[in-house]
Design a protein around this motif. Sequence first.
Motif, PDB file in Angstrom:
ATOM      1  N   ASN A 197       9.132   2.976 -11.090  1.00 46.91           N
ATOM      2  CA  ASN A 197       7.990   2.168 -11.524  1.00 46.91           C
ATOM      3  C   ASN A 197       7.572   1.158 -10.461  1.00 46.91           C
ATOM      4  O   ASN A 197       6.404   0.756 -10.395  1.00 46.91           O
ATOM      5  N   ILE A 198       8.518   0.760  -9.613  1.00 52.49           N
ATOM      6  CA  ILE A 198       8.190  -0.164  -8.519  1.00 52.49           C
ATOM      7  C   ILE A 198       7.186   0.494  -7.576  1.00 52.49           C
ATOM      8  O   ILE A 198       6.301  -0.168  -7.022  1.00 52.49           O
ATOM      9  N   GLY A 199       7.323   1.815  -7.391  1.00 54.64           N
ATOM     10  CA  GLY A 199       6.373   2.540  -6.543  1.00 54.64           C
ATOM     11  C   GLY A 199       4.967   2.483  -7.083  1.00 54.64           C
ATOM     12  O   GLY A 199       3.999   2.335  -6.328  1.00 54.64           O
ATOM     13  N   ILE A 200       4.818   2.588  -8.405  1.00 55.13           N
ATOM     14  CA  ILE A 200       3.494   2.492  -9.028  1.00 55.13           C
ATOM     15  C   ILE A 200       2.915   1.096  -8.847  1.00 55.13           C
ATOM     16  O   ILE A 200       1.718   0.921  -8.601  1.00 55.13           O
ATOM     17  N   ILE A 201       3.785   0.086  -8.952  1.00 52.68           N
ATOM     18  CA  ILE A 201       3.336  -1.295  -8.745  1.00 52.68           C
ATOM     19  C   ILE A 201       2.794  -1.463  -7.325  1.00 52.68           C
ATOM     20  O   ILE A 201       1.709  -2.015  -7.115  1.00 52.68           O
ATOM     21  N   ILE A 260      -0.784  -5.993   5.772  1.00 55.15           N
ATOM     22  CA  ILE A 260       0.027  -5.779   4.572  1.00 55.15           C
ATOM     23  C   ILE A 260       0.011  -4.306   4.177  1.00 55.15           C
ATOM     24  O   ILE A 260       1.046  -3.717   3.841  1.00 55.15           O
ATOM     25  N   THR A 261      -1.179  -3.712   4.218  1.00 59.23           N
ATOM     26  CA  THR A 261      -1.317  -2.307   3.844  1.00 59.23           C
ATOM     27  C   THR A 261      -0.426  -1.415   4.693  1.00 59.23           C
ATOM     28  O   THR A 261       0.295  -0.550   4.178  1.00 59.23           O
ATOM     29  N   GLU A 262      -0.465  -1.625   6.011  1.00 62.44           N
ATOM     30  CA  GLU A 262       0.322  -0.783   6.917  1.00 62.44           C
ATOM     31  C   GLU A 262       1.817  -1.009   6.737  1.00 62.44           C
ATOM     32  O   GLU A 262       2.608  -0.061   6.775  1.00 62.44           O
ATOM     33  N   ARG A 263       2.219  -2.250   6.525  1.00 59.80           N
ATOM     34  CA  ARG A 263       3.647  -2.555   6.402  1.00 59.80           C
ATOM     35  C   ARG A 263       4.234  -2.075   5.077  1.00 59.80           C
ATOM     36  O   ARG A 263       5.423  -1.726   5.013  1.00 59.80           O
ATOM     37  N   LEU A 264       3.430  -2.081   4.016  1.00 57.42           N
ATOM     38  CA  LEU A 264       3.958  -1.745   2.697  1.00 57.42           C
ATOM     39  C   LEU A 264       3.896  -0.253   2.373  1.00 57.42           C
ATOM     40  O   LEU A 264       4.537   0.203   1.423  1.00 57.42           O
ATOM     41  N   LYS A 265       3.140   0.516   3.149  1.00 52.43           N
ATOM     42  CA  LYS A 265       3.016   1.947   2.856  1.00 52.43           C
ATOM     43  C   LYS A 265       4.359   2.667   2.841  1.00 52.43           C
ATOM     44  O   LYS A 265       4.629   3.463   1.927  1.00 52.43           O
ATOM     45  N   ARG A 274       6.094   1.743  -0.372  1.00 53.59           N
ATOM     46  CA  ARG A 274       5.423   2.416  -1.492  1.00 53.59           C
ATOM     47  C   ARG A 274       5.830   3.881  -1.549  1.00 53.59           C
ATOM     48  O   ARG A 274       6.168   4.410  -2.614  1.00 53.59           O
ATOM     49  N   ASP A 275       5.818   4.560  -0.394  1.00 53.49           N
ATOM     50  CA  ASP A 275       6.144   5.981  -0.361  1.00 53.49           C
ATOM     51  C   ASP A 275       7.580   6.243  -0.804  1.00 53.49           C
ATOM     52  O   ASP A 275       7.862   7.258  -1.461  1.00 53.49           O
ATOM     53  N   PHE A 295       9.352   4.622  -3.058  1.00 51.18           N
ATOM     54  CA  PHE A 295       9.442   4.586  -4.512  1.00 51.18           C
ATOM     55  C   PHE A 295       8.590   5.668  -5.173  1.00 51.18           C
ATOM     56  O   PHE A 295       8.926   6.156  -6.255  1.00 51.18           O
ATOM     57  N   LEU A 296       7.477   6.062  -4.524  1.00 53.70           N
ATOM     58  CA  LEU A 296       6.632   7.109  -5.098  1.00 53.70           C
ATOM     59  C   LEU A 296       7.338   8.462  -5.086  1.00 53.70           C
ATOM     60  O   LEU A 296       7.134   9.281  -5.987  1.00 53.70           O
ATOM     61  N   ILE A 297       8.148   8.715  -4.053  1.00 54.85           N
ATOM     62  CA  ILE A 297       8.936   9.952  -4.026  1.00 54.85           C
ATOM     63  C   ILE A 297       9.841   9.995  -5.257  1.00 54.85           C
ATOM     64  O   ILE A 297       9.954  11.019  -5.939  1.00 54.85           O
ATOM     65  N   ILE A 298      10.464   8.850  -5.557  1.00 53.20           N
ATOM     66  CA  ILE A 298      11.324   8.773  -6.745  1.00 53.20           C
ATOM     67  C   ILE A 298      10.487   8.942  -8.013  1.00 53.20           C
ATOM     68  O   ILE A 298      10.916   9.589  -8.977  1.00 53.20           O
ATOM     69  N   PHE A 299       9.257   8.379  -8.020  1.00 54.53           N
ATOM     70  CA  PHE A 299       8.385   8.491  -9.193  1.00 54.53           C
ATOM     71  C   PHE A 299       8.040   9.948  -9.488  1.00 54.53           C
ATOM     72  O   PHE A 299       8.176  10.410 -10.632  1.00 54.53           O
ATOM     73  N   PHE A 300       7.601  10.681  -8.472  1.00 57.17           N
ATOM     74  CA  PHE A 300       7.224  12.073  -8.693  1.00 57.17           C
ATOM     75  C   PHE A 300       8.444  12.928  -9.031  1.00 57.17           C
ATOM     76  O   PHE A 300       8.349  13.872  -9.815  1.00 57.17           O
TER      77      PHE A 300
END
Length: 355
Positions: free
Chosen positions: A60-64, A257-262, A265-266, A268-273
Amino acid sequence: MQHSIEFSIFLIFTSAAIFATVALYARQAMIVAYILLGLLLGPWGVALITDAKLISEISNIGIIFLLYLLGLDLLPQQLWKMLREALVVTLTSSAIFFILGFIVGVLFGYEYLKAVLIGSIMMFSSTIIGLKLLPTSILHHKHTGQIIISVLLLQDLLAIIVLLLLQGYGKGGNLMIDITSQLLYLPFLITVVFLFERYILFKLIARFEQIHEYIFLLAIAWCLGVAEFAHFIGLSHEIGAFIAGVTLASSPIALFITERLKPLRDFFLIIFFFSLGAGFNISIIDEIFLPAITLALLAVLVKPIIFSHILHFEGEKRHIANESGVRLGQISEFSLLISVLAVKSGFVGEHISSL
């Protein structure tokens, strides 16, 4: 057998790397590989990972972070340039896709409320895929990119409204009162966040912007802090994260921020999917196969045609309308999020979520 969280993370990412490699050689999206991996390793597969709920909570952190970065991409000045055309295209297409999804739901025997959710998830195109496919080379491609971004941004705002409605439903009690309270909490959240950003956060950024580690830390704290505050006042973490991103969209450090957080994000998104796949009940595939195939074909084959006709009607050249339609012809990661939240709120059960 219950494994440690360390072993689970090792298993997910090592296996994901192998599956992603196979997917790339097969010219498939890596997201598909992660979901299939969850199916294989999860409780309904070989059950190497049995605590799908824990993995889902971590993901869920990835979705956030995803919604935080989507908010950072929401530049009002960019949207304003093509607001009228984008508004017509988005609202018209969303209404058509909603009706098509609703009709499919009714034809396959689902209750009206469940058919409403099916219609809702059909309204949105993928922001991630749309941005990855964004053309930037020549002049007409730049215009095509502006069309796509404008439509995607308005769709994101519509998706936030759907999430608010679902959250209001999940509170139980009087539905209209709960939904109204959600809509009242939202401007309160926006006001508090905007004031804090303007009078405290912006000054901290201006003073210490040369210290990248501090800015990175501040960006994460801002995202998670606003998300938690939103949850505290009765909204969702995801909506809070989106608002946190929007308030920083015009900041000079937004791109940083966008470049550093990608990468974060990825991760946690791997875990999400993966958790989506792990939570999927394979035994009901035969029950949902036909409506699922129907919805998939509508998204991939019919969506581009409808987008193309609407854009052409709005004055776009035929080749630009066709190209934009093809690039918008899929279902969004927001649809997955809406499906997950619909189950949590009790709006639908596992059967519709799996569909």
